[in-house]
Design a protein around this motif. Structure first.
Motif, PDB file in Angstrom:
ATOM      1  N   ARG A  64      -6.572  53.678  58.093  1.00  0.00           N
ATOM      2  CA  ARG A  64      -6.108  54.831  57.318  1.00  0.00           C
ATOM      3  C   ARG A  64      -7.128  55.249  56.278  1.00  0.00           C
ATOM      4  NH1 ARG A  64      -0.182  54.563  54.791  1.00  0.00           N
ATOM      5  NH2 ARG A  64       0.248  54.472  57.028  1.00  0.00           N
ATOM      6  N   VAL A  67     -10.250  56.817  58.066  1.00  0.00           N
ATOM      7  CA  VAL A  67      -9.935  58.186  58.490  1.00  0.00           C
ATOM      8  C   VAL A  67      -9.932  59.127  57.287  1.00  0.00           C
ATOM      9  CG1 VAL A  67      -8.082  59.647  59.389  1.00  0.00           C
ATOM     10  CG2 VAL A  67      -8.706  57.538  60.584  1.00  0.00           C
ATOM     11  N   ASN A  71     -12.106  62.572  56.708  1.00  0.00           N
ATOM     12  CA  ASN A  71     -11.447  63.861  56.540  1.00  0.00           C
ATOM     13  C   ASN A  71     -11.689  64.471  55.168  1.00  0.00           C
ATOM     14  OD1 ASN A  71     -10.526  63.859  59.160  1.00  0.00           O
ATOM     15  ND2 ASN A  71      -8.548  62.979  58.646  1.00  0.00           N
ATOM     16  N   SER A 109     -10.944  60.547  71.913  1.00  0.00           N
ATOM     17  CA  SER A 109      -9.484  60.505  71.880  1.00  0.00           C
ATOM     18  C   SER A 109      -8.913  61.305  73.049  1.00  0.00           C
ATOM     19  CB  SER A 109      -8.966  61.090  70.567  1.00  0.00           C
ATOM     20  OG  SER A 109      -9.293  62.469  70.491  1.00  0.00           O
ATOM     21  N   ALA A 149      -7.556  55.648  66.650  1.00  0.00           N
ATOM     22  CA  ALA A 149      -7.351  56.361  65.391  1.00  0.00           C
ATOM     23  C   ALA A 149      -8.614  57.019  64.872  1.00  0.00           C
ATOM     24  CB  ALA A 149      -6.791  55.402  64.335  1.00  0.00           C
ATOM     25  N   ARG A 152      -8.891  59.991  67.143  1.00  0.00           N
ATOM     26  CA  ARG A 152      -7.667  60.809  67.235  1.00  0.00           C
ATOM     27  C   ARG A 152      -7.328  61.503  65.923  1.00  0.00           C
ATOM     28  NH1 ARG A 152      -3.721  56.743  67.684  1.00  0.00           N
ATOM     29  NH2 ARG A 152      -3.591  56.903  65.409  1.00  0.00           N
ATOM     30  N   ASP A 153      -7.506  60.801  64.793  1.00  0.00           N
ATOM     31  CA  ASP A 153      -6.993  61.286  63.520  1.00  0.00           C
ATOM     32  C   ASP A 153      -8.046  61.913  62.620  1.00  0.00           C
ATOM     33  OD1 ASP A 153      -4.558  60.318  64.378  1.00  0.00           O
ATOM     34  OD2 ASP A 153      -4.745  58.412  63.302  1.00  0.00           O
TER      35      ASP A 153
END
Length: 202
Positions: A64, A67, A71, A109, A149, A152-153
């Motif tokens: 988390r 990612v 971002n 992903s 992840a 994907r994220d």
């Protein structure tokens, strides 16, 4: 090469992550990926590319948080100006034994955009040219897709590389050799450089 693209190199796992090593203990994934990430970032910078380590820590940074770091940068500079490569070693089993599977693989992903697919294709072409694709069947497009992840994220073009198998004797010997480290670092640097060059031509 001067470019506005920001390249983020994520080295997989941390010192305390259980497993993630060769059966004989000679290869530790966290250490190998950090050495390679530093090589890749250094060479990209020498080529004028704005490259950074996403996870310079020795600890295993939660997915988390990783990612979020990606971002946050995408939000600041625009997702089209960022690319991510997450570096790992593969494993055929989790039993502490040697296995037969060998070779390099690159993942996107399941929801990968065109940029991620183009980046993955550059990696597969480089691995094939270097004879690193191994002994497993490869998807027709050359890269694998999975619900990962880091791919994907994250909002930017992103791939995850599985750099040979840490539970194959021949792969481990190559991964630990000067020749192997140089070849795999060059594979990453050239794939990233080629991808950025095609972006700038568009």
């Amino acid at each position: 090469m001067q470019t506005t693209m920001i390249v983020l190199i994520d080295n997989g796992h941390g010192r305390e992550t259980p497993g993630k090593r060769s059966p004989d203990g000679r290869l530790r994934e966290y250490a190998w990926t950090r050495e390679l990430a530093q090589r890749i970032v250094g060479e990209l910078r020498r080529r004028g590319i704005d490259a950074h380590l996403l996870t310079p820590e020795q600890a295993d940074i939660p997915l988390r948080e990783r990612v979020k770091r990606v971002n946050d940068i995408c939000h600041k500079v625009g997702k089209q100006n960022v690319l991510l490569v997450s570096i790992h070693n593969n494993a055929a089993g989790a039993d502490g034994r040697w296995h037969d599977a060998r070779g390099f693989a690159v993942y996107t992903s399941n929801n990968a955009g065109q940029g991620s697919r183009r980046l993955a294709a550059e990696f597969y072409a480089g691995a094939k040219a270097r004879g690193l694709t191994g002994n497993r069947a490869t998807p027709p497009q050359g890269f694998w897709q999975a619900s990962l992840a880091m791919c994907r994220d994250t909002k930017c073009a992103a791939v995850l590389t599985e750099n040979l198998f840490q539970d194959n004797r021949e792969d481990v010997a190559y991964l630990l050799s000067s020749e192997g480290k140089t070849a795999i670092a060059d594979l990453h640097v050239n794939a990233i450089s080629n991808y950025i060059a095609t972006c700038e031509q568009r």
